[in-house]
Design a protein around this motif. Structure first.
Motif, PDB file in Angstrom:
ATOM      1  N   VAL A 128      -9.529  -8.191  15.853  1.00 48.03           N
ATOM      2  CA  VAL A 128     -10.935  -8.597  15.519  1.00 48.03           C
ATOM      3  C   VAL A 128     -11.200 -10.107  15.870  1.00 48.03           C
ATOM      4  O   VAL A 128     -12.372 -10.438  16.037  1.00 48.03           O
ATOM      5  CB  VAL A 128     -11.141  -8.246  13.996  1.00 48.03           C
ATOM      6  N   VAL A 129     -10.214 -10.918  16.062  1.00 47.54           N
ATOM      7  CA  VAL A 129     -10.322 -12.261  15.999  1.00 47.54           C
ATOM      8  C   VAL A 129     -10.852 -12.674  17.403  1.00 47.54           C
ATOM      9  O   VAL A 129     -11.598 -13.371  17.890  1.00 47.54           O
ATOM     10  CB  VAL A 129      -9.033 -12.960  15.727  1.00 47.54           C
ATOM     11  N   GLU A 130     -10.651 -11.594  18.368  1.00 45.62           N
ATOM     12  CA  GLU A 130     -10.910 -11.853  19.797  1.00 45.62           C
ATOM     13  C   GLU A 130     -12.110 -10.761  20.075  1.00 45.62           C
ATOM     14  O   GLU A 130     -12.326 -10.801  21.396  1.00 45.62           O
ATOM     15  CB  GLU A 130      -9.837 -11.839  20.665  1.00 45.62           C
ATOM     16  N   ASP A 131     -12.648 -10.168  19.027  1.00 49.30           N
ATOM     17  CA  ASP A 131     -13.668  -9.185  19.561  1.00 49.30           C
ATOM     18  C   ASP A 131     -14.973 -10.003  19.578  1.00 49.30           C
ATOM     19  O   ASP A 131     -15.255 -10.723  18.769  1.00 49.30           O
ATOM     20  CB  ASP A 131     -13.819  -8.248  18.310  1.00 49.30           C
ATOM     21  N   PRO A 132     -15.852  -9.536  20.651  1.00 46.23           N
ATOM     22  CA  PRO A 132     -17.196 -10.182  20.712  1.00 46.23           C
ATOM     23  C   PRO A 132     -18.125  -9.722  19.810  1.00 46.23           C
ATOM     24  O   PRO A 132     -19.297 -10.309  19.527  1.00 46.23           O
ATOM     25  CB  PRO A 132     -17.511  -9.838  22.016  1.00 46.23           C
ATOM     26  N   ASN A 133     -17.991  -8.517  19.022  1.00 47.28           N
ATOM     27  CA  ASN A 133     -18.928  -8.116  18.031  1.00 47.28           C
ATOM     28  C   ASN A 133     -18.300  -7.957  16.719  1.00 47.28           C
ATOM     29  O   ASN A 133     -18.217  -7.067  16.120  1.00 47.28           O
ATOM     30  CB  ASN A 133     -19.517  -6.853  18.696  1.00 47.28           C
ATOM     31  N   PHE A 134     -17.685  -9.289  16.290  1.00 45.64           N
ATOM     32  CA  PHE A 134     -17.150  -9.106  14.781  1.00 45.64           C
ATOM     33  C   PHE A 134     -17.563 -10.363  14.450  1.00 45.64           C
ATOM     34  O   PHE A 134     -16.724 -11.446  14.415  1.00 45.64           O
ATOM     35  CB  PHE A 134     -15.589  -9.212  15.116  1.00 45.64           C
ATOM     36  N   PRO A 135     -18.709 -10.481  13.551  1.00 44.78           N
ATOM     37  CA  PRO A 135     -19.154 -11.638  13.055  1.00 44.78           C
ATOM     38  C   PRO A 135     -18.208 -12.325  12.032  1.00 44.78           C
ATOM     39  O   PRO A 135     -18.094 -13.767  11.765  1.00 44.78           O
ATOM     40  CB  PRO A 135     -20.441 -11.510  12.388  1.00 44.78           C
ATOM     41  N   ARG A 136     -17.291 -11.622  11.358  1.00 40.04           N
ATOM     42  CA  ARG A 136     -16.275 -12.189  10.323  1.00 40.04           C
ATOM     43  C   ARG A 136     -15.106 -12.612  10.889  1.00 40.04           C
ATOM     44  O   ARG A 136     -14.042 -12.842  10.522  1.00 40.04           O
ATOM     45  CB  ARG A 136     -16.012 -11.195   9.207  1.00 40.04           C
ATOM     46  N   ALA A 137     -15.164 -13.105  12.458  1.00 41.95           N
ATOM     47  CA  ALA A 137     -13.873 -13.454  12.949  1.00 41.95           C
ATOM     48  C   ALA A 137     -13.035 -14.551  12.511  1.00 41.95           C
ATOM     49  O   ALA A 137     -11.857 -14.755  12.349  1.00 41.95           O
ATOM     50  CB  ALA A 137     -14.066 -13.394  14.698  1.00 41.95           C
ATOM     51  N   GLY A 138     -13.862 -15.595  12.195  1.00 50.10           N
ATOM     52  CA  GLY A 138     -13.383 -16.705  11.480  1.00 50.10           C
ATOM     53  C   GLY A 138     -12.493 -16.387  10.328  1.00 50.10           C
ATOM     54  O   GLY A 138     -11.724 -16.944  10.073  1.00 50.10           O
TER      55      GLY A 138
END
Length: 297
Positions: A128-138
């Protein structure tokens, strides 16, 4: 407050579920059957979905190696998803991620829950950290969470919620695992919709200006709505602890008893008038409609 912050990073995104590698050997079918039984019990025991959510998430997550999970509910106006429960409970290594999750709301198509809602289908992400549509990546990176999957909670063809699952390993969910979790989601969806229907009925009962009640065949009120207090002045406890015939005008006892007898024989009372004594001693004419449902009126 709630916020949605779309990411600008470019990445191929999650692979379709069908492209995921097969799950490790195991009795997925047997696990699915066991999950259905356990979750049915949890739902039966819980007063609300929010109360049941953490245990449901734990029940689904543990057999498949997930380390964190969240339950998202579609709000009543159908505009966004809100988190109503997470697992594991605090304190733990994912508390900060859970806090961020609870502060956010996702419209259809945004984030992992939003895309599952939009597509009405499970989704899997290896990182998910590298996903372009995952606002909670950080927040996920700080928590060390990478692999993820989510499944819809459905009532028929309508998505009423989403369950999402995470692990530290960079690996999403295998198709057979997601299929088992999706089947569980459908079962929960039936409960969610029944609960919402019950909530709507409860709201109608409480807010109706008409005097609504449930009574038993022994002649006592089991439940009355607030309109009884507004019209007659009695607190609910006073109405529930006396036979309702005690409030009926003496001249109407015979007719009221006859109506009760008709109800017990299966006749539906569509219009019946009698007088009830208010707390101040005055009598009020009431137009009654009644039907027998099991042992209750």
């Amino acid at each position: 407050g709630s916020s949605v912050i779309p990411s600008r990073r470019q990445d191929p995104g999650p692979r379709p579920v069908d492209d995921q590698p097969a799950a490790a050997a195991g009795d997925i079918g047997g696990t699915h059957v066991a999950l259905v039984h356990v979750i049915a019990r949890l739902l039966a025991q819980a007063a609300t979905l929010a109360e049941a959510a953490p245990e449901i998430l734990a029940t689904v997550a543990a057999p498949f190696g997930w380390e964190y999970a969240g339950f998202w509910d579609v709000d009543r106006d159908g505009r966004s998803l809100h988190c109503v429960g997470t697992w594991p409970p605090p304190p733990g290594p994912f508390d900060a991620f859970a806090a961020v999750t609870r502060e956010m709301a996702f419209p259809s198509g945004v984030g992992l829950p939003g895309r599952v809602w939009a597509n009405q289908a499970a989704a899997s992400i290896d990182d998910v950290v590298e996903d372009p549509n995952f606002p909670r990546a950080g927040a996920a990176a700080q928590a060390g969470l990478h692999g993820a999957a989510a499944v819809p909670v459905q009532d028929g063809d309508r998505v009423v919620g989403v369950m999402e699952f995470f692990r530290r390993e960079r690996r999403g969910g295998a198709p057979d695992v997601l299929a088992a979790m999706t089947a569980v989601g459908r079962q929960i969806g039936l409960y969610v919709e029944r609960q919402r229907s019950a909530d709507e009925l409860e709201r109608f009962f409480e807010l109706s200006p008409d005097l609504l009640c449930v009574a038993n065949l022994d002649g006592y009120f089991v439940r009355v709505n607030p309109a009884w207090t507004r019209v007659l002045g009695y607190e609910p406890a006073a109405l529930l602890t006396q036979a309702f015939m005690d409030f009926v005008h003496p001249d109407d006892h015979e007719a009221t008893a006859a109506a009760m007898g008709a109800l017990t024989s299966g006749v539906r009372i569509r219009e019946f008038e009698n007088r009830y004594r208010a707390r101040d001693g005055a009598y009020h004419w009431l137009l009654e409609r009644a039907a027998l449902a099991g042992e209750l009126l």
